[in-house]
Scaffold this active site. Sequence first.
Site, PDB file in Angstrom:
ATOM      1  N   LYS A  13      39.079  27.861 -11.191  1.00  0.00           N
ATOM      2  CA  LYS A  13      38.287  28.621 -11.732  1.00  0.00           C
ATOM      3  C   LYS A  13      36.950  27.891 -11.496  1.00  0.00           C
ATOM      4  O   LYS A  13      35.786  28.591 -10.974  1.00  0.00           O
ATOM      5  CB  LYS A  13      38.274  28.937 -13.153  1.00  0.00           C
ATOM      6  CG  LYS A  13      39.702  29.429 -13.471  1.00  0.00           C
ATOM      7  CD  LYS A  13      39.842  29.673 -15.162  1.00  0.00           C
ATOM      8  CE  LYS A  13      39.739  28.281 -16.002  1.00  0.00           C
ATOM      9  NZ  LYS A  13      41.085  27.352 -15.756  1.00  0.00           N
ATOM     10  N   ARG A  88      39.504  33.067 -24.239  1.00  0.00           N
ATOM     11  CA  ARG A  88      40.725  32.169 -24.137  1.00  0.00           C
ATOM     12  C   ARG A  88      41.473  32.629 -25.145  1.00  0.00           C
ATOM     13  O   ARG A  88      42.871  32.248 -25.281  1.00  0.00           O
ATOM     14  CB  ARG A  88      40.409  30.776 -24.349  1.00  0.00           C
ATOM     15  CG  ARG A  88      40.377  30.072 -23.075  1.00  0.00           C
ATOM     16  CD  ARG A  88      40.138  28.709 -23.383  1.00  0.00           C
ATOM     17  NE  ARG A  88      40.700  27.591 -22.572  1.00  0.00           N
ATOM     18  CZ  ARG A  88      40.071  27.119 -21.579  1.00  0.00           C
ATOM     19  NH1 ARG A  88      38.685  27.641 -21.173  1.00  0.00           N
ATOM     20  NH2 ARG A  88      40.603  26.076 -20.922  1.00  0.00           N
ATOM     21  N   ARG A 127      41.686  15.156  -9.525  1.00  0.00           N
ATOM     22  CA  ARG A 127      40.403  15.995  -9.368  1.00  0.00           C
ATOM     23  C   ARG A 127      39.217  14.791  -9.890  1.00  0.00           C
ATOM     24  O   ARG A 127      39.283  14.076 -10.744  1.00  0.00           O
ATOM     25  CB  ARG A 127      40.207  16.921 -10.672  1.00  0.00           C
ATOM     26  CG  ARG A 127      38.817  17.433 -10.796  1.00  0.00           C
ATOM     27  CD  ARG A 127      38.737  18.768 -11.487  1.00  0.00           C
ATOM     28  NE  ARG A 127      39.230  18.685 -12.742  1.00  0.00           N
ATOM     29  CZ  ARG A 127      39.486  19.717 -13.563  1.00  0.00           C
ATOM     30  NH1 ARG A 127      38.928  20.990 -13.200  1.00  0.00           N
ATOM     31  NH2 ARG A 127      40.271  19.664 -14.695  1.00  0.00           N
ATOM     32  N   ARG A 160      37.682  13.529 -15.724  1.00  0.00           N
ATOM     33  CA  ARG A 160      37.761  13.920 -17.014  1.00  0.00           C
ATOM     34  C   ARG A 160      38.833  13.517 -17.853  1.00  0.00           C
ATOM     35  O   ARG A 160      39.989  13.229 -17.533  1.00  0.00           O
ATOM     36  CB  ARG A 160      37.909  15.583 -17.070  1.00  0.00           C
ATOM     37  CG  ARG A 160      36.716  16.461 -16.831  1.00  0.00           C
ATOM     38  CD  ARG A 160      36.939  17.939 -16.738  1.00  0.00           C
ATOM     39  NE  ARG A 160      37.933  18.624 -17.611  1.00  0.00           N
ATOM     40  CZ  ARG A 160      38.317  19.891 -17.546  1.00  0.00           C
ATOM     41  NH1 ARG A 160      37.551  20.534 -16.583  1.00  0.00           N
ATOM     42  NH2 ARG A 160      39.004  20.394 -18.380  1.00  0.00           N
ATOM     43  N   ARG A 171      47.485  21.396 -22.694  1.00  0.00           N
ATOM     44  CA  ARG A 171      46.446  22.456 -22.106  1.00  0.00           C
ATOM     45  C   ARG A 171      47.336  23.816 -21.741  1.00  0.00           C
ATOM     46  O   ARG A 171      46.978  24.997 -22.062  1.00  0.00           O
ATOM     47  CB  ARG A 171      45.535  21.923 -21.075  1.00  0.00           C
ATOM     48  CG  ARG A 171      44.552  21.030 -21.589  1.00  0.00           C
ATOM     49  CD  ARG A 171      44.185  20.032 -20.559  1.00  0.00           C
ATOM     50  NE  ARG A 171      43.164  20.667 -19.577  1.00  0.00           N
ATOM     51  CZ  ARG A 171      42.811  20.143 -18.588  1.00  0.00           C
ATOM     52  NH1 ARG A 171      43.307  18.890 -18.270  1.00  0.00           N
ATOM     53  NH2 ARG A 171      42.044  20.869 -17.667  1.00  0.00           N
TER      54      ARG A 171
HETATM   55  P1  AP5 Z   1      39.227  23.414 -10.785  1.00  0.00           P
HETATM   56  O1  AP5 Z   1      38.484  24.587  -9.895  1.00  0.00           O
HETATM   57  O2  AP5 Z   1      38.233  22.550 -11.277  1.00  0.00           O
HETATM   58  O3  AP5 Z   1      40.081  24.033 -11.942  1.00  0.00           O
HETATM   59  P2  AP5 Z   1      39.550  24.953 -13.163  1.00  0.00           P
HETATM   60  O4  AP5 Z   1      40.396  26.349 -13.005  1.00  0.00           O
HETATM   61  O5  AP5 Z   1      38.230  25.046 -13.098  1.00  0.00           O
HETATM   62  O6  AP5 Z   1      40.332  24.078 -14.245  1.00  0.00           O
HETATM   63  P3  AP5 Z   1      39.978  23.579 -15.653  1.00  0.00           P
HETATM   64  O7  AP5 Z   1      40.736  22.224 -15.685  1.00  0.00           O
HETATM   65  O8  AP5 Z   1      38.534  23.152 -15.451  1.00  0.00           O
HETATM   66  O9  AP5 Z   1      40.251  24.589 -16.644  1.00  0.00           O
HETATM   67  P4  AP5 Z   1      40.590  24.242 -18.194  1.00  0.00           P
HETATM   68  O10 AP5 Z   1      40.523  25.818 -18.444  1.00  0.00           O
HETATM   69  O11 AP5 Z   1      41.445  23.570 -18.482  1.00  0.00           O
HETATM   70  O12 AP5 Z   1      39.205  23.548 -18.572  1.00  0.00           O
HETATM   71  P5  AP5 Z   1      37.947  23.893 -19.231  1.00  0.00           P
HETATM   72  O13 AP5 Z   1      36.944  23.050 -18.832  1.00  0.00           O
HETATM   73  O14 AP5 Z   1      37.681  25.414 -19.217  1.00  0.00           O
HETATM   74  O15 AP5 Z   1      40.384  22.878  -9.755  1.00  0.00           O
HETATM   75  C1  AP5 Z   1      41.049  21.702 -10.042  1.00  0.00           C
HETATM   76  C2  AP5 Z   1      41.186  20.814  -8.950  1.00  0.00           C
HETATM   77  O16 AP5 Z   1      42.022  21.357  -7.854  1.00  0.00           O
HETATM   78  C3  AP5 Z   1      40.171  20.236  -8.305  1.00  0.00           C
HETATM   79  O17 AP5 Z   1      40.231  18.879  -7.815  1.00  0.00           O
HETATM   80  C4  AP5 Z   1      39.932  21.161  -6.942  1.00  0.00           C
HETATM   81  O18 AP5 Z   1      39.051  20.487  -6.048  1.00  0.00           O
HETATM   82  C5  AP5 Z   1      41.418  21.342  -6.757  1.00  0.00           C
HETATM   83  N1  AP5 Z   1      41.412  22.832  -6.368  1.00  0.00           N
HETATM   84  C6  AP5 Z   1      40.923  23.943  -6.680  1.00  0.00           C
HETATM   85  N2  AP5 Z   1      41.351  25.151  -5.997  1.00  0.00           N
HETATM   86  C7  AP5 Z   1      42.162  24.645  -5.001  1.00  0.00           C
HETATM   87  C8  AP5 Z   1      42.985  25.197  -3.887  1.00  0.00           C
HETATM   88  N3  AP5 Z   1      42.862  26.725  -3.933  1.00  0.00           N
HETATM   89  N4  AP5 Z   1      43.820  24.702  -3.483  1.00  0.00           N
HETATM   90  C9  AP5 Z   1      43.994  23.012  -3.515  1.00  0.00           C
HETATM   91  N5  AP5 Z   1      42.983  22.575  -4.478  1.00  0.00           N
HETATM   92  C10 AP5 Z   1      42.329  23.261  -5.139  1.00  0.00           C
HETATM   93  O19 AP5 Z   1      38.256  23.571 -20.965  1.00  0.00           O
HETATM   94  C11 AP5 Z   1      38.364  22.233 -21.284  1.00  0.00           C
HETATM   95  C12 AP5 Z   1      38.496  22.183 -22.708  1.00  0.00           C
HETATM   96  O20 AP5 Z   1      37.579  22.764 -23.579  1.00  0.00           O
HETATM   97  C13 AP5 Z   1      39.874  23.140 -23.266  1.00  0.00           C
HETATM   98  O21 AP5 Z   1      40.789  22.266 -23.187  1.00  0.00           O
HETATM   99  C14 AP5 Z   1      39.386  23.382 -24.797  1.00  0.00           C
HETATM  100  O22 AP5 Z   1      39.644  22.387 -25.646  1.00  0.00           O
HETATM  101  C15 AP5 Z   1      37.906  23.660 -24.543  1.00  0.00           C
HETATM  102  N6  AP5 Z   1      37.494  25.024 -24.438  1.00  0.00           N
HETATM  103  C16 AP5 Z   1      36.667  25.450 -23.206  1.00  0.00           C
HETATM  104  N7  AP5 Z   1      36.661  26.720 -23.329  1.00  0.00           N
HETATM  105  C17 AP5 Z   1      37.153  27.298 -24.554  1.00  0.00           C
HETATM  106  C18 AP5 Z   1      37.205  28.533 -25.305  1.00  0.00           C
HETATM  107  N8  AP5 Z   1      36.960  29.720 -24.819  1.00  0.00           N
HETATM  108  N9  AP5 Z   1      38.049  28.660 -26.568  1.00  0.00           N
HETATM  109  C19 AP5 Z   1      38.465  27.371 -27.031  1.00  0.00           C
HETATM  110  N10 AP5 Z   1      38.423  25.913 -26.334  1.00  0.00           N
HETATM  111  C20 AP5 Z   1      37.629  26.134 -25.228  1.00  0.00           C
HETATM  112 ZN    ZN Z   2      37.005  24.513 -14.704  1.00  0.00          ZN
END
Ligand code: AP5
Ligand code: ZN
Length: 213
Positions: A13, A88, A127, A160, A171
């Site tokens: 994402k 979410r 990452r 992170r 997660r």
């Molecule tokens: P990347 O694109 O960074 O992945 P992502 O989908 O953004 O994953 P996140 O880990 O950021 O998602 P998340 O939902 O767990 O975390 P968030 O910050 O939202 O890619 C990952 C890696 O893979 C990178 O190194 C990249 O280079 C590589 N990559 C990408 N695409 C690739 C491909 N096609 N091929 C190969 N490699 C690739 O949330 C964090 C925390 O915040 C949650 O756990 C929760 O506690 C809280 N939170 C956030 N939003 C909410 C909400 N709405 N409600 C409640 N709590 C929330």
């Molecule tokens: Zn992300």
Amino acid sequence: KRLILIGPPGSGKGTQSPVIKDEYCLCHLATGDMLRAAVAAKTPLGIKAKEAMDKGELVSDDLVVGIIDEAMKKPSCQKGFILDGFPRTVVQAQKLDEMLERKGTKLDKVLNFAIDDAILEERITGRWIHPSSGRTYHTKFAPPKVPGVDDVTGEPLIQRKDDTAAVLKSRLEAFHRQTEPVIDYYSKKGLVANLHAEKPPKEVTTEVEKVLS
Ligand code: AP5
Ligand code: ZN
């Protein structure tokens, strides 16, 4: 365009968001990024959110709905937006519907980053992030020119705190239990487009462009 990006941790994402954002001139609202900034700044919001985030659990609906409600008022979000990591839970999705109804607007698409859980550990543990810009690297799939250093600014990259194999398990559990129902919620409204998120980043971008064209 008004878009939602849904997918498990590591599904891409945050990698696709900057590309889509620039191509369609949208604002990018990532609740995870906003919460991490609040934690780093030790704001009252950050202090409340930290414990759940460290454990890989979801932060309360009220907190994140408040953040999004505030952020969507930005002038740059009036023409269109990408919501990355929100909604979410079904409650968050219902609150978002109410918010959009009040503004007299509607969602265009929900992009579902469909991917097998087995691929995600390698993506998450490899990452590296440049915190101030949000640029994301991967030791194997998208390495920086110099290890541990941002290509553009030369500043150090960080990992992170929740990017460990153990926290990833929680997660993923939260994703399957609380977020997958959100995909059903939007499927019933005919808004979901499924992506093959296991493909290389450029191919995923091409799929997104096809869906949006
Ligand atoms: P990347 O694109 O960074 O992945 P992502 O989908 O953004 O994953 P996140 O880990 O950021 O998602 P998340 O939902 O767990 O975390 P968030 O910050 O939202 O890619 C990952 C890696 O893979 C990178 O190194 C990249 O280079 C590589 N990559 C990408 N695409 C690739 C491909 N096609 N091929 C190969 N490699 C690739 O949330 C964090 C925390 O915040 C949650 O756990 C929760 O506690 C809280 N939170 C956030 N939003 C909410 C909400 N709405 N409600 C409640 N709590 C929330
Ligand atoms: Zn992300």
